[in-house]
Design a protein around this motif. Sequence first.
Motif, PDB file in Angstrom:
ATOM      1  N   UNK A 273      -5.802   2.942  14.724  1.00  0.00           N
ATOM      2  CA  UNK A 273      -5.923   1.501  14.014  1.00  0.00           C
ATOM      3  C   UNK A 273      -4.638   0.511  14.722  1.00  0.00           C
ATOM      4  N   UNK A 274      -5.225  -0.496  15.017  1.00  0.00           N
ATOM      5  CA  UNK A 274      -4.167  -1.486  15.301  1.00  0.00           C
ATOM      6  C   UNK A 274      -4.327  -2.392  14.251  1.00  0.00           C
ATOM      7  N   UNK A 275      -3.290  -2.379  13.115  1.00  0.00           N
ATOM      8  CA  UNK A 275      -3.487  -2.938  12.009  1.00  0.00           C
ATOM      9  C   UNK A 275      -3.192  -4.437  12.137  1.00  0.00           C
ATOM     10  N   UNK A 276      -3.853  -5.232  11.869  1.00  0.00           N
ATOM     11  CA  UNK A 276      -3.761  -6.678  11.933  1.00  0.00           C
ATOM     12  C   UNK A 276      -3.597  -7.499  10.516  1.00  0.00           C
ATOM     13  N   UNK A 313      -1.024 -10.330  15.039  1.00  0.00           N
ATOM     14  CA  UNK A 313       0.130  -9.324  14.757  1.00  0.00           C
ATOM     15  C   UNK A 313      -0.606  -7.899  15.304  1.00  0.00           C
ATOM     16  N   UNK A 314       0.109  -7.103  15.945  1.00  0.00           N
ATOM     17  CA  UNK A 314      -0.341  -5.733  16.131  1.00  0.00           C
ATOM     18  C   UNK A 314       0.892  -4.732  15.316  1.00  0.00           C
ATOM     19  N   UNK A 325       5.508  -6.565   4.708  1.00  0.00           N
ATOM     20  CA  UNK A 325       5.731  -8.052   4.443  1.00  0.00           C
ATOM     21  C   UNK A 325       6.238  -8.623   5.423  1.00  0.00           C
ATOM     22  N   UNK A 326       6.717  -8.114   6.585  1.00  0.00           N
ATOM     23  CA  UNK A 326       7.243  -8.751   7.834  1.00  0.00           C
ATOM     24  C   UNK A 326       6.362  -9.494   8.524  1.00  0.00           C
ATOM     25  N   UNK A 327       5.020  -8.860   8.854  1.00  0.00           N
ATOM     26  CA  UNK A 327       4.136  -9.800   9.752  1.00  0.00           C
ATOM     27  C   UNK A 327       3.737 -10.765   9.027  1.00  0.00           C
ATOM     28  N   UNK A 328       3.351 -10.720   7.744  1.00  0.00           N
ATOM     29  CA  UNK A 328       2.999 -12.068   7.390  1.00  0.00           C
ATOM     30  C   UNK A 328       3.945 -13.129   7.160  1.00  0.00           C
TER      31      UNK A 328
END
Length: 418
Positions: A273-276, A313-314, A325-328
């Motif tokens: 999974x590449x979490x997006x 984001x990946x 939280x950091x990607x958002x």
Amino acid sequence: MSAAGKTVAIIGAGIVGVSTAIWLQRDGHKVVLIDGKGIGEGASYGNGGVLASCSIVPVTAPGLLRKAPGMLLDPGQPLFLKWSYLPKLAPWLIKYLGHANAADTKRIAAAMAPLVGDSLGEHQALSAGTGAEHWVKPDNYLFLYRDRAHYEADAFGWSIRKTHGFKWEELEGAAFKSFDPAFGPEQGFAVRLGDHGRISDPGAYVKALAAHVMKVGGRFIEANAETVVEENGKVSGVRTGGETVACDAVVLAAGAWSGPLAGQLGLKVPLESERGYHLELWEPSIMPRSPVMIASGKFVATPMEGRLRLAGIVEFGGLNAPPSRAPLALLEKNIKAAIPGISWKHKTEWMGHRPAPADSIPVIGESPTIRGAFLGFGHHHVGLTSGPKTGRMIAQMISGRLPNFDTSPYAPSRFRSG
């Protein structure tokens, strides 16, 4: 397989599964969609919404191996890792990074070009007469750079696009500001590609397509597929928690959750999974003219109905860990830098899973070990873009016809186990 009408069970009700269902129905087959999460609730709901025909260059471009460690340690970069997941990720990651070279990048791009190159036309053909046409919007697609030097640093990727027939216009300085004044001084150079498109509400679009499938006789079962049943080397059904669905063929299109069932079909697919993530800004004070890829942050900003969706984001962390939280926060920071002064009424957040085979090429075709078992998953960042074409290909194969281009790069047999 005979071209006579068959009953086909499709595991996965995202854009690939629903597209397959529509094309199968048009060929005279009966379809049953099976998905425990509901219709269009995975990456088909949360994607960037761009019909990104030019997105043929994989993430594993030359230089990734050198850049990745620094990106992981820099919170301002769009690559994240849940470090506790690294031991499980490592075997896949080694294979994945092994393709970060010029020869493999060109090979992967050549495989992706036929799948995505006419995405707008494929979505228009898929949605015609379904009631979902409203959400398919022809549009430009812009790549935004700080300046010409920043753009020229991507020369290798653009040379590959040129090789595959893509054309674009360069907009610099006043010409860019005249085209779209929304962006601040950090973005001084743009590449404008025509003949692209966007889906103005991906979740609603997939649900409308699926509603058409049901209207013309399809069936939907909200349950997890547990087992593909076979008799004498041929598919005979799909077992869910509540029933066994008899069928003549099965299509595995469950995205990032496809690995275990692919194993039942004789394949060992290195799939992660590449979490997006996406952040939606509702009723924004400034709306870009067209979808844009902001190269400095590697994220897309897409105008949608009533809101601006920021997606990208990946993150590597598997299927079960909660969102970070950091990607958002990074998406919000980056859009404020790109569009100074932007404000909005409220925002919504989402995290989902892109299906990522280690070689960056989707798995499309019939299982080499079980007749009547077909696969369609592993589209990384271009599942929405390539879903209709993939569905058409699988329907043609089930109906006994050959697609009019070389499908060997996607062959499931490359992952045959044992």
